[in-house]
Structure formats: structure tokens, C-alpha cells
Design a protein around this motif. Sequence first.
Motif, mmCIF file in Angstrom:
data_model
loop_
_atom_site.group_PDB
_atom_site.id
_atom_site.type_symbol
_atom_site.label_atom_id
_atom_site.label_comp_id
_atom_site.label_asym_id
_atom_site.label_seq_id
_atom_site.Cartn_x
_atom_site.Cartn_y
_atom_site.Cartn_z
ATOM 1 N N LYS A 86 -11.363 3.645 0.570
ATOM 2 C CA LYS A 86 -9.980 4.134 0.583
ATOM 3 C C LYS A 86 -9.238 3.639 1.818
ATOM 4 O O LYS A 86 -8.102 3.145 1.720
ATOM 5 C CB LYS A 86 -9.975 5.659 0.544
ATOM 6 N N GLU A 87 -9.867 3.742 2.985
ATOM 7 C CA GLU A 87 -9.204 3.283 4.212
ATOM 8 C C GLU A 87 -9.010 1.781 4.203
ATOM 9 O O GLU A 87 -7.987 1.272 4.658
ATOM 10 C CB GLU A 87 -10.029 3.707 5.433
ATOM 11 N N ALA A 88 -9.989 1.051 3.673
ATOM 12 C CA ALA A 88 -9.857 -0.399 3.585
ATOM 13 C C ALA A 88 -8.669 -0.790 2.715
ATOM 14 O O ALA A 88 -7.926 -1.727 3.027
ATOM 15 C CB ALA A 88 -11.146 -1.013 3.040
ATOM 16 N N LEU A 89 -8.462 -0.075 1.628
ATOM 17 C CA LEU A 89 -7.327 -0.365 0.741
ATOM 18 C C LEU A 89 -6.000 -0.035 1.416
ATOM 19 O O LEU A 89 -5.026 -0.788 1.287
ATOM 20 C CB LEU A 89 -7.467 0.429 -0.554
ATOM 21 N N LEU A 90 -5.948 1.076 2.144
ATOM 22 C CA LEU A 90 -4.725 1.437 2.856
ATOM 23 C C LEU A 90 -4.358 0.372 3.889
ATOM 24 O O LEU A 90 -3.207 -0.047 4.003
ATOM 25 C CB LEU A 90 -4.895 2.798 3.542
ATOM 26 N N GLN A 91 -5.348 -0.082 4.622
ATOM 27 C CA GLN A 91 -5.068 -1.084 5.649
ATOM 28 C C GLN A 91 -4.739 -2.443 5.032
ATOM 29 O O GLN A 91 -3.903 -3.181 5.563
ATOM 30 C CB GLN A 91 -6.268 -1.211 6.603
ATOM 31 N N ALA A 92 -5.374 -2.763 3.912
ATOM 32 C CA ALA A 92 -5.037 -4.007 3.219
ATOM 33 C C ALA A 92 -3.594 -3.972 2.740
ATOM 34 O O ALA A 92 -2.841 -4.947 2.876
ATOM 35 C CB ALA A 92 -5.990 -4.211 2.041
ATOM 36 N N ALA A 93 -3.184 -2.842 2.183
ATOM 37 C CA ALA A 93 -1.802 -2.715 1.717
ATOM 38 C C ALA A 93 -0.813 -2.784 2.872
ATOM 39 O O ALA A 93 0.255 -3.396 2.754
ATOM 40 C CB ALA A 93 -1.633 -1.407 0.949
ATOM 41 N N LEU A 94 -1.161 -2.179 4.007
ATOM 42 C CA LEU A 94 -0.285 -2.266 5.177
ATOM 43 C C LEU A 94 -0.108 -3.716 5.618
ATOM 44 O O LEU A 94 0.985 -4.148 5.984
ATOM 45 C CB LEU A 94 -0.861 -1.436 6.332
ATOM 46 N N GLY A 95 -1.198 -4.466 5.591
ATOM 47 C CA GLY A 95 -1.097 -5.872 5.958
ATOM 48 C C GLY A 95 -0.200 -6.644 5.009
ATOM 49 O O GLY A 95 0.591 -7.495 5.435
ATOM 50 N N PRO A 101 -9.858 -0.152 -6.688
ATOM 51 C CA PRO A 101 -8.872 0.790 -6.144
ATOM 52 C C PRO A 101 -8.660 2.036 -6.992
ATOM 53 O O PRO A 101 -8.248 3.079 -6.473
ATOM 54 C CB PRO A 101 -7.585 -0.049 -6.089
ATOM 55 N N TYR A 102 -8.962 1.947 -8.297
ATOM 56 C CA TYR A 102 -8.733 3.099 -9.163
ATOM 57 C C TYR A 102 -9.680 4.256 -8.871
ATOM 58 O O TYR A 102 -9.501 5.356 -9.380
ATOM 59 C CB TYR A 102 -8.849 2.676 -10.627
ATOM 60 N N ARG A 103 -10.672 4.012 -8.039
ATOM 61 C CA ARG A 103 -11.548 5.114 -7.632
ATOM 62 C C ARG A 103 -10.802 6.103 -6.742
ATOM 63 O O ARG A 103 -11.181 7.268 -6.649
ATOM 64 C CB ARG A 103 -12.764 4.566 -6.882
ATOM 65 N N HIS A 104 -9.775 5.614 -6.054
ATOM 66 C CA HIS A 104 -9.068 6.469 -5.086
ATOM 67 C C HIS A 104 -7.582 6.638 -5.374
ATOM 68 O O HIS A 104 -6.990 7.621 -4.931
ATOM 69 C CB HIS A 104 -9.229 5.894 -3.677
ATOM 70 N N PHE A 105 -6.982 5.689 -6.084
ATOM 71 C CA PHE A 105 -5.535 5.747 -6.318
ATOM 72 C C PHE A 105 -5.239 5.515 -7.794
ATOM 73 O O PHE A 105 -5.837 4.634 -8.420
ATOM 74 C CB PHE A 105 -4.817 4.682 -5.481
ATOM 75 N N ARG A 106 -4.309 6.297 -8.318
ATOM 76 C CA ARG A 106 -3.954 6.169 -9.732
ATOM 77 C C ARG A 106 -3.311 4.822 -10.017
ATOM 78 O O ARG A 106 -3.577 4.183 -11.030
ATOM 79 C CB ARG A 106 -2.993 7.303 -10.111
ATOM 80 N N ASP A 107 -2.454 4.363 -9.091
ATOM 81 C CA ASP A 107 -1.754 3.101 -9.265
ATOM 82 C C ASP A 107 -1.174 2.668 -7.922
ATOM 83 O O ASP A 107 -1.432 3.305 -6.888
ATOM 84 C CB ASP A 107 -0.645 3.217 -10.322
ATOM 85 N N ARG A 108 -0.412 1.608 -7.943
ATOM 86 C CA ARG A 108 0.176 1.068 -6.717
ATOM 87 C C ARG A 108 1.107 2.081 -6.057
ATOM 88 O O ARG A 108 1.142 2.184 -4.821
ATOM 89 C CB ARG A 108 0.928 -0.220 -7.054
ATOM 90 N N THR A 133 0.970 -6.557 -5.318
ATOM 91 C CA THR A 133 0.496 -5.799 -6.466
ATOM 92 C C THR A 133 -0.756 -5.019 -6.081
ATOM 93 O O THR A 133 -1.340 -5.213 -5.013
ATOM 94 C CB THR A 133 0.155 -6.726 -7.637
ATOM 95 N N PHE A 134 -1.166 -4.149 -6.999
ATOM 96 C CA PHE A 134 -2.402 -3.395 -6.810
ATOM 97 C C PHE A 134 -3.586 -4.348 -6.677
ATOM 98 O O PHE A 134 -4.485 -4.161 -5.854
ATOM 99 C CB PHE A 134 -2.588 -2.467 -8.005
ATOM 100 N N ALA A 135 -3.576 -5.407 -7.503
ATOM 101 C CA ALA A 135 -4.662 -6.391 -7.450
ATOM 102 C C ALA A 135 -4.666 -7.139 -6.124
ATOM 103 O O ALA A 135 -5.734 -7.484 -5.601
ATOM 104 C CB ALA A 135 -4.524 -7.370 -8.613
ATOM 105 N N ASP A 136 -3.477 -7.402 -5.567
ATOM 106 C CA ASP A 136 -3.402 -8.055 -4.249
ATOM 107 C C ASP A 136 -4.092 -7.203 -3.193
ATOM 108 O O ASP A 136 -4.800 -7.725 -2.326
ATOM 109 C CB ASP A 136 -1.945 -8.286 -3.843
ATOM 110 N N ALA A 137 -3.853 -5.899 -3.224
ATOM 111 C CA ALA A 137 -4.483 -5.007 -2.251
ATOM 112 C C ALA A 137 -5.996 -5.022 -2.401
ATOM 113 O O ALA A 137 -6.725 -5.039 -1.404
ATOM 114 C CB ALA A 137 -3.941 -3.589 -2.413
ATOM 115 N N ALA A 138 -6.470 -5.042 -3.648
ATOM 116 C CA ALA A 138 -7.917 -5.100 -3.882
ATOM 117 C C ALA A 138 -8.496 -6.405 -3.342
ATOM 118 O O ALA A 138 -9.545 -6.418 -2.685
ATOM 119 C CB ALA A 138 -8.204 -4.965 -5.375
#
Length: 237
Positions: free
Chosen positions: A20-29, A55-62, A40-45
Motif C-alpha cells: 500500500k505504501e509503495a503504491l502511494l509513493q509511486a502515485a506521488l512520483g 493495487p486492487y488489494r488495497h484500493f478500489r480504483d485510481r 493511470t492505475f496501471a502506471d502506479a502499479a
Amino acid sequence: MSWRKEQRRSERGYHHGNLKEALLQAALGLIAEKGAAGFTFADAARMAGVSPAAPYRHFRDRDELLSSIAQRGFEQFEALLTQAWDDGRPDTVTAFERVGKAYLAFARNEPAFYSAMFESGLPVDANPTLMAASERAFAIIRAAAERLATMAPPGMPRPPAMMMALHIWSMSHGVASLFGRGDAARRKLPMSPEELLEAEVLIYLRGLGFPTDRRPEAKPPGPPPVPPAGGPWGTPK
């Protein structure tokens, strides 16, 4: 704290399961690089080094991912504004100027959070947790405006504190968005953003007839002082 420092720690932590934290930081970047609408959601993954389904393990969508980032941003924003306001010490005008500088500092130092909070297009009122975080941050500006409203000169109508809070928030946000950011969206200005905002706020307050100097503010009357023993001149020797 900068998202980049957090990102380095989260990348190390992800190897121990901190997805979850890795995805948050990836999205921030990605927000810092492309803006809140530029990934996109796939970009963050992909940025986090996981499969598109992970990412769907922790977030419903982008949008839910963006909401989590915006909520964290508002929480940091609230803490920064609270520290700057410091309950109006040493005087209301000085403390309020610090709040304005803190607003600009956040936009400059955390442009990715700032973009997620204000430029992502998320319906804030559709997410109660995000809404509560944003309201707590705005409450600092409103509290400062309420204190400013008490400084209205005698005989002049006192302006509504909410109106003042919205006006001053608009000024702060305009300067921050146009001139005080730390990304490529910042416009050039022949003065510092802090100087521009300070001048705007002082002109606004003077237009309402408020005193803007830093004379000691009136305090509620207390009990009369107790005279020393022996009268006002002390005890005769």
C-alpha cells in the motif's frame, strides 16, 4: 517531509510487504512528473514494480488511491498551518502572516500533495474521511479569520468571519497556485510570493478598516491590582 524521502523508505519497506505504501509513493512520483490527471492505475502499479492487479488489494480504483494521497496531504497541511498559527501568538497579524507563509511553503515543498488535494478533480464531499481532513485544515484559516474579525475598530460593522476566511483563503491559494509552487506550473514573479501575499492581505484588511500594525492587542479586563502594603508608595521604612 518530502515525498521523495518517504519514497526511498517505502521502496525498501515494500520488500517486506508494504504494498500500500509503495503504491502511494509511486502515485506521488507520477503526480510530481505528470500531474494528478496524468497517470493511470496501471502506471502506479508499474512504478511500484507490481502487477496491474496488485493495487486492487488495497484500493478500489485510481480515485481511491488519489483520495488517500489527498487525505495524507491535508493532514500534513493541517499540522503545518496549526504550527504556524500558534494560537495567534505573539499577535494576530504576525501569526496570520505566518499562516500565509506556511500555505506557500506547502505548495512549494509538496507540489505532488498539493496537486492531489486541489487539482485531481476528486469530489471531496463524496469521501467523508477526505472531507473531514480538508475541513480540519480549513478550520485553521477560519480560526485565524475569527480572531482577525475581533479587531474591527469600534463603531464599524464586524465582517462575517467565514467571509473573511474564504476571501483570505482565495488569495493564499491564488498566489500559491500561480507563483508559489515547486513544479513547472509556477509563474515568474518580480517579487517573492510571500511579499505578494502579505501585501494582498494587508490591503484587504486595511480596506475593511482594520488596524494592521503590531501594537499590543487589548486584553479582557482583569481584577484590579492589589496595592502593596503601606499604600501605593510601599511600606515606610
